[in-house]
Design a protein around this motif. Sequence first.
Motif, PDB file in Angstrom:
ATOM      1  N   PHE A 131       0.888  -1.197  -0.002  1.00  0.00           N
ATOM      2  CA  PHE A 131      -0.050  -0.004   0.036  1.00  0.00           C
ATOM      3  C   PHE A 131       0.912   1.208   0.056  1.00  0.00           C
ATOM      4  N   LEU A 132       2.031   1.293   0.679  1.00  0.00           N
ATOM      5  CA  LEU A 132       2.994   2.415   0.834  1.00  0.00           C
ATOM      6  C   LEU A 132       3.639   2.730  -0.536  1.00  0.00           C
ATOM      7  N   HIS A 188     -10.809  10.800  -3.062  1.00  0.00           N
ATOM      8  CA  HIS A 188     -11.413   9.308  -3.004  1.00  0.00           C
ATOM      9  C   HIS A 188     -10.605   8.058  -2.712  1.00  0.00           C
ATOM     10  N   ILE A 189      -9.300   8.222  -2.247  1.00  0.00           N
ATOM     11  CA  ILE A 189      -8.684   6.993  -2.027  1.00  0.00           C
ATOM     12  C   ILE A 189      -9.205   6.218  -0.508  1.00  0.00           C
ATOM     13  N   LEU A 190      -9.606   6.818   0.301  1.00  0.00           N
ATOM     14  CA  LEU A 190     -10.186   5.939   1.275  1.00  0.00           C
ATOM     15  C   LEU A 190     -11.535   5.190   0.944  1.00  0.00           C
ATOM     16  N   PHE A 216     -11.773  -3.409   0.007  1.00  0.00           N
ATOM     17  CA  PHE A 216     -11.647  -4.426   1.038  1.00  0.00           C
ATOM     18  C   PHE A 216     -13.105  -5.058   1.396  1.00  0.00           C
ATOM     19  N   LEU A 217     -14.162  -4.201   1.517  1.00  0.00           N
ATOM     20  CA  LEU A 217     -15.497  -4.862   1.580  1.00  0.00           C
ATOM     21  C   LEU A 217     -15.890  -5.766   0.245  1.00  0.00           C
ATOM     22  N   GLY A 218     -15.438  -5.221  -0.752  1.00  0.00           N
ATOM     23  CA  GLY A 218     -15.837  -6.014  -1.934  1.00  0.00           C
ATOM     24  C   GLY A 218     -15.161  -7.692  -1.845  1.00  0.00           C
ATOM     25  N   ALA A 219     -13.811  -7.610  -1.376  1.00  0.00           N
ATOM     26  CA  ALA A 219     -13.089  -8.965  -1.292  1.00  0.00           C
ATOM     27  C   ALA A 219     -13.746  -9.475  -0.076  1.00  0.00           C
ATOM     28  N   LYS A 220     -14.156  -9.045   0.874  1.00  0.00           N
ATOM     29  CA  LYS A 220     -14.908  -9.975   2.013  1.00  0.00           C
ATOM     30  C   LYS A 220     -16.338 -10.493   1.557  1.00  0.00           C
ATOM     31  N   PHE A 233     -13.065  -1.861  -6.686  1.00  0.00           N
ATOM     32  CA  PHE A 233     -12.244  -0.824  -6.987  1.00  0.00           C
ATOM     33  C   PHE A 233     -12.402  -0.200  -8.457  1.00  0.00           C
ATOM     34  N   LEU A 234     -12.514  -0.968  -9.503  1.00  0.00           N
ATOM     35  CA  LEU A 234     -12.843  -0.742 -10.884  1.00  0.00           C
ATOM     36  C   LEU A 234     -14.116   0.058 -11.070  1.00  0.00           C
ATOM     37  N   THR A 235     -15.082  -0.505 -10.441  1.00  0.00           N
ATOM     38  CA  THR A 235     -16.321  -0.050 -10.371  1.00  0.00           C
ATOM     39  C   THR A 235     -16.717   1.507  -9.820  1.00  0.00           C
TER      40      THR A 235
END
Length: 127
Positions: free
Chosen positions: A24-25, A48-50, A57-61, A107-109
């Motif tokens: 991430f860094l 919009h980064i946050l 993260f939520l999409g992956a979960k 992310f892409l959406t």
Amino acid sequence: MYPILFRYGDLIITSFGALLTLAFLSFIIGLIRFTPRRELSMSFFAEHILSLCLGSFLGAKVLYWIFDYESLIPLLVDNVKAGRFPSVFKLLFNIEQFYVVGAIIVFLTLLYFYTKKHKQSMLSWVD
């Protein structure tokens, strides 16, 4: 690879978490260096980064919960019946169990809708 790098009392630093933080860094540093070269708006991405990261993260979960619900539901039911609610939270939000494809899709959406809203080129951001 060592699963646990450091342990100090209850604080445990895993190799997965350390490498995820490093990735991430590296992404943020690369973004800061290459955005001005491509004449893109850094303020757009900073705003919009946050939401992009949390949404990913939520999409992956959510994708993990959808595809692995058969093994997850019995564990959740047993822990709820026994009143072990911290275990339920740990089962639902374990950082080591998620699908990267879900993160990429969300992310892409989100990036697509943000770029359309602010009249930016999504392809230039993805490139």
